[in-house]
Design an enzyme around this catalytic site. Sequence first.
Site, short mmCIF file in Angstrom:
data_model
loop_
_atom_site.label_atom_id
_atom_site.label_comp_id
_atom_site.label_asym_id
_atom_site.label_seq_id
_atom_site.Cartn_x
_atom_site.Cartn_y
_atom_site.Cartn_z
CD1 TRP A 148 -2.38 -2.15 1.54
CD2 TRP A 148 -3.08 -0.92 -0.20
NE1 TRP A 148 -3.45 -2.80 0.96
CE2 TRP A 148 -3.90 -2.07 -0.11
CE3 TRP A 148 -3.33 -0.01 -1.23
CZ2 TRP A 148 -4.95 -2.33 -1.00
CZ3 TRP A 148 -4.38 -0.26 -2.12
CH2 TRP A 148 -5.17 -1.41 -2.00
CG ASP A 159 -3.29 3.99 4.06
OD1 ASP A 159 -4.36 3.76 4.67
OD2 ASP A 159 -2.98 3.40 3.00
CE LYS A 166 -9.07 -2.96 2.99
NZ LYS A 166 -7.91 -2.15 2.74
C1 PLP Z 1 -7.44 -1.43 1.44
C2 PLP Z 1 -6.37 -0.45 1.64
C3 PLP Z 1 -6.26 0.69 0.80
C4 PLP Z 1 -7.14 0.92 -0.40
O1 PLP Z 1 -8.46 1.15 -0.06
P1 PLP Z 1 -9.56 1.47 -1.18
O2 PLP Z 1 -10.70 1.95 -0.37
O3 PLP Z 1 -9.79 0.20 -1.92
O4 PLP Z 1 -9.00 2.52 -2.06
C5 PLP Z 1 -5.25 1.59 1.08
N1 PLP Z 1 -4.40 1.40 2.11
C6 PLP Z 1 -4.48 0.33 2.92
C7 PLP Z 1 -3.52 0.19 4.04
C8 PLP Z 1 -5.47 -0.62 2.71
O5 PLP Z 1 -5.56 -1.69 3.51
#
Ligand code: PLP
Length: 362
Positions: free
Chosen positions: A102, A172, A196
């Site tokens: 990511w 993030d 998540k």
């Molecule tokens: C799933 C995830 C993303 C991407 O999320 P989207 O909503 O699909 O854009 C970005 N960073 C991390 C750490 C993730 O687990």
Amino acid sequence: MEERVFNFSAGPATLPLPVLEKVQSELLSYPGAGASVMEISHRSKVFAEIHANAKANIAKLLNLSEKHHVLFLQGGASLQFSMLAMNFLQGGTADYVHSGSWATKAMAEAKKIGTVNTAWSGKADNFVRMPKPDELQLTDGAAYVHFTSNETIQGITMFEEPETGDTPLVCDASSDFLSRPLDISKYALLYAGAQKNVGPAGTAVVILRDDMLAKVPEGLPSLLDYKIMADKDSLYNTPSCFIIYIIGEVTRWILDEFGGLEEMAAHNEAKAALVYDLIDESGGYYRGHAAKDSRSKMNIAFRLPSEELEAKFVANAKAAGLDGLKGHRSVGGCRASIYNAMPKAGCEALRDFMAAFQKDNG
Ligand SMILES: *Cc1c(COP(=O)(O)O)cnc(C)c1O
């Protein structure tokens, strides 16, 4: 109704059953609305309350002060990779911790806008661990420092934030948001895709410190302008009303069930220990991807002795009601995602299944 499985999918991921039941009971007629939350105006009094509650729950869980705004923005976490850079990286340099899949994606998007300095990279070691704060090579006067608190695919967590001094800290936190306590006062911006840990897909929760708004340049597309979205309280256009409603219910569930993030974290640690202990006691049959001090409590990535056994493991587990255990296609193997909403019983069932599988296939 068909029975629910234990769903170890990385995202969209399992939601708390009490939340799904409450949403189901309110689906046709939300109290006070006489209609579904899907069907009412985002400017209505009922929705204003739903929106305010979702924000208030997050503020309570994180001990937010007046200095931070809570926004719900569409485009998921991936759009935040770009939006962040468009707002704060034009003409500047930002430091990125290159910790896994990511972070790699976040850096690729930022490079389209400005200069990206790799403050540390775990790539040569196949992203098995996170750096210690003192390993980072930070740039003087950087626009911000970006890190990924939990790499969902590799299953590694950075438990200590980078020390950035006056440089804004950006995170993030998609896959460990609200899973453990956090000193939010250190963060200029934190974002998390909802799917998540806090709701369905399609929205990022963005927590933005007020002083950052003065840095937003003129002329950005309105939906990509943090200042406009903050000034309009996420209601510049129609927001993802139904998702915000569920985020409000999931955060209410954390408060009701656990009281706060201390208890939530203790619950998550106990769950993860069930699986990691089994891995450690398997005599090398199961091999965890993560170095021990970086082990994620949210995503457990592991290998078996062969790809054939991994395929059999995933298939047999599914037949036993343990779904979603296939690892990400980029790293292979298996992965158990055990976010907040995964009950302890799910981790116990997984541990028991792993022990039995090894016995039968060792
Ligand atoms: C799933 C995830 C993303 C991407 O999320 P989207 O909503 O699909 O854009 C970005 N960073 C991390 C750490 C993730 O687990």
